[in-house]
Design an enzyme around this catalytic site. Sequence first.
Site, PDB file in Angstrom:
ATOM      1  N   PRO A 137       4.344  -4.099   5.061  1.00 39.32           N
ATOM      2  CA  PRO A 137       4.968  -3.534   3.860  1.00 39.32           C
ATOM      3  C   PRO A 137       6.277  -4.257   3.544  1.00 39.32           C
ATOM      4  CG  PRO A 137       5.269  -2.078   5.756  1.00 39.32           C
ATOM      5  CD  PRO A 137       4.349  -3.169   6.192  1.00 39.32           C
ATOM      6  N   CYS A 142       9.377  -4.006   0.677  1.00 39.51           N
ATOM      7  CA  CYS A 142      10.054  -3.442  -0.488  1.00 39.51           C
ATOM      8  C   CYS A 142      10.319  -4.528  -1.510  1.00 39.51           C
ATOM      9  CB  CYS A 142      11.416  -2.873  -0.081  1.00 39.51           C
ATOM     10  SG  CYS A 142      11.324  -1.284   0.712  1.00 39.51           S
ATOM     11  N   ALA A 179       7.351   0.278   1.359  1.00 33.19           N
ATOM     12  CA  ALA A 179       7.898   1.617   1.584  1.00 33.19           C
ATOM     13  C   ALA A 179       7.995   2.335   0.241  1.00 33.19           C
ATOM     14  CB  ALA A 179       9.279   1.514   2.219  1.00 33.19           C
ATOM     15  N   TYR A 209      15.254   4.656   8.981  1.00 35.01           N
ATOM     16  CA  TYR A 209      15.049   5.589   7.866  1.00 35.01           C
ATOM     17  C   TYR A 209      14.783   7.002   8.416  1.00 35.01           C
ATOM     18  CZ  TYR A 209      15.348   1.328   5.245  1.00 35.01           C
ATOM     19  OH  TYR A 209      15.821   0.140   4.721  1.00 35.01           O
ATOM     20  N   ARG A 251       4.567   3.631  11.559  1.00 36.14           N
ATOM     21  CA  ARG A 251       5.365   2.463  11.925  1.00 36.14           C
ATOM     22  C   ARG A 251       6.617   2.939  12.645  1.00 36.14           C
ATOM     23  NH1 ARG A 251       7.673  -2.966   8.782  1.00 36.14           N
ATOM     24  NH2 ARG A 251       6.162  -4.247   9.856  1.00 36.14           N
ATOM     25  N   ARG A 261       7.295 -12.242   5.961  1.00 33.36           N
ATOM     26  CA  ARG A 261       7.931 -13.345   5.240  1.00 33.36           C
ATOM     27  C   ARG A 261       7.021 -14.563   5.098  1.00 33.36           C
ATOM     28  NH1 ARG A 261      13.210 -12.686   8.867  1.00 33.36           N
ATOM     29  NH2 ARG A 261      11.524 -12.073  10.254  1.00 33.36           N
TER      30      ARG A 261
HETATM   31  C1  LIG Z   1      11.339  -8.632   1.505  1.00 34.72           C
HETATM   32  C2  LIG Z   1      11.093  -7.715   2.658  1.00 34.72           C
HETATM   33  C3  LIG Z   1      10.908  -6.363   2.439  1.00 34.72           C
HETATM   34  C4  LIG Z   1      10.622  -5.497   3.506  1.00 34.72           C
HETATM   35  N1  LIG Z   1      10.348  -4.186   3.255  1.00 34.72           N
HETATM   36  C5  LIG Z   1       9.867  -3.396   4.240  1.00 34.72           C
HETATM   37  C6  LIG Z   1       9.324  -2.126   3.968  1.00 34.72           C
HETATM   38  O1  LIG Z   1       9.176  -1.721   2.816  1.00 34.72           O
HETATM   39  N2  LIG Z   1       8.929  -1.368   5.021  1.00 34.72           N
HETATM   40  C7  LIG Z   1       9.000  -1.806   6.316  1.00 34.72           C
HETATM   41  O2  LIG Z   1       8.634  -1.081   7.241  1.00 34.72           O
HETATM   42  N3  LIG Z   1       9.463  -3.055   6.591  1.00 34.72           N
HETATM   43  C8  LIG Z   1       9.861  -3.852   5.592  1.00 34.72           C
HETATM   44  N4  LIG Z   1      10.242  -5.152   5.871  1.00 34.72           N
HETATM   45  C9  LIG Z   1      10.076  -5.654   7.224  1.00 34.72           C
HETATM   46  C10 LIG Z   1       8.718  -6.364   7.365  1.00 34.72           C
HETATM   47  O3  LIG Z   1       7.638  -5.473   7.139  1.00 34.72           O
HETATM   48  C11 LIG Z   1       8.553  -7.019   8.762  1.00 34.72           C
HETATM   49  O4  LIG Z   1       8.525  -6.010   9.741  1.00 34.72           O
HETATM   50  C12 LIG Z   1       9.672  -8.006   9.078  1.00 34.72           C
HETATM   51  O5  LIG Z   1       9.968  -8.822   7.966  1.00 34.72           O
HETATM   52  C13 LIG Z   1       9.321  -8.875  10.264  1.00 34.72           C
HETATM   53  O6  LIG Z   1       8.125  -9.578  10.031  1.00 34.72           O
HETATM   54  P1  LIG Z   1       8.121 -11.152   9.576  1.00 34.72           P
HETATM   55  O7  LIG Z   1       8.887 -11.900  10.623  1.00 34.72           O
HETATM   56  O8  LIG Z   1       6.656 -11.515   9.524  1.00 34.72           O
HETATM   57  O9  LIG Z   1       8.784 -11.240   8.242  1.00 34.72           O
HETATM   58  C14 LIG Z   1      10.564  -6.002   4.823  1.00 34.72           C
HETATM   59  C15 LIG Z   1      10.793  -7.375   5.040  1.00 34.72           C
HETATM   60  C16 LIG Z   1      11.033  -8.224   3.984  1.00 34.72           C
HETATM   61  C17 LIG Z   1      11.204  -9.695   4.267  1.00 34.72           C
END
Ligand SMILES: Cc1cc2nc3c(=O)[nH]c(=O)nc-3n(C[C@H](O)[C@H](O)[C@H](O)COP(=O)(O)O)c2cc1C
Length: 370
Positions: A23, A25, A57, A182, A230, A324
């Site tokens: 997820p 945001c 989220a 949160y 989560r 990402r």
């Molecule tokens: C732009 C962005 C928005 C995110 N929004 C959420 C979210 O809405 N809910 C959540 O649990 N984590 C959110 N995260 C965290 C990601 O879901 C993920 O756990 C974190 O980026 C690590 O994974 P990655 O290294 O593959 O990016 C967000 C991360 C990014 C980069």
Amino acid sequence: MSALFSPYALGALPLRNRIVIAPMCQYSAENGNAGDWHMIHLGQLALSGAGLLIIEATAVEEIGRITHGDLGLYTDDNEAALARVLKAIRRHSRIPVAIQLGHAGRKASSHVPWEGGQCLTPAEGAWQTVAPSALPHAPGEPLPVALDAAGLARVKSAFVRAAQRADALGLDAIELHAAHGYLLHQFLSPIANQRADAYGGSLESRMRFPLEVFDAVRAAVPGRVPVGVRISATDWVEGGWDVEQSIAFGKALAQRGCSFMHVSSGGVSPQQKIPIGPGYQVPLAEQVKRGAGLPTVAVGLVTEPAQAEAIVASGEADLVAVARAILFEPHWPWRAAAELGAQVEAPPQYWRSQPRELKALFGDARIGQR
Ligand SMILES: Cc1cc2nc3c(=O)[nH]c(=O)nc-3n(C[C@H](O)[C@H](O)[C@H](O)COP(=O)(O)O)c2cc1C
């Protein structure tokens, strides 16, 4: 045979492979309503070939939004706006779509990250935040109001109502957001929860509200809809929430019919010291999986197909989420399938992109044709 591209069943929901889009945001909604940005963004991700797409989220009540731009699922308009996006996705993709339902608690009422993420001022439309205890996230920030019995009941029914709306929208799975500092995480962590009633103190009491919310949501949607959670497996702060408590939480969730745990970390305190590096949260996922015995999603700096393959093949986690890396490269699963000698579903409009030497990459694509 690639482990990453082997099918998996999340409860009653079949997934074509083990790649989950985490997820993320977008802070691009208006009054909680998804708009054209979501159409473009989620539409693009729906063509990725991943096994599951989790929508960002999504706030269960207005004051549960992190920012004015958060997606919501607390009004009929919110539901209709998301229905429009889902209808388009369903026309062109078979990807299962989940939604993350959350409440920001004391981390609500903030600026979007690209404006700095700081707390809103009254002139900027700040609102009163709520939390387990009247403790700010960081020193000097506005105090949240501790939720009383009526507040707890309101928040719980907001989760239930949003879950019912998610089911009415035909969403395939629900993830409750109990991570990243949160509201539900705030209840779990002794750092944010210093209540003296039945919802604070011992581990059992701190878990009470998140478990009540889980039970209420689980009971509100049909059994075919997987409901997962989560978590932040550790606060990365001495004396905070940790892996052992996460395992206890996972065991309690397993008994209640939880379908999966999605294991992240941190977010409840600015004191956290996170040892960031490739796959840094994978060992947490593995411990929670072994300890709680639930299907588990690993996430966090998993950027390479071989790395994701190894996580699933070794049994460290059942599924791997990517955030990402898939924003940077929306067809990441196509590259992963190419590198791992597997097949991935792609829309027929794109079949001609299949490189000559990878003739079988979209091999089963026709099966997916509508
Ligand atoms: C732009 C962005 C928005 C995110 N929004 C959420 C979210 O809405 N809910 C959540 O649990 N984590 C959110 N995260 C965290 C990601 O879901 C993920 O756990 C974190 O980026 C690590 O994974 P990655 O290294 O593959 O990016 C967000 C991360 C990014 C980069």
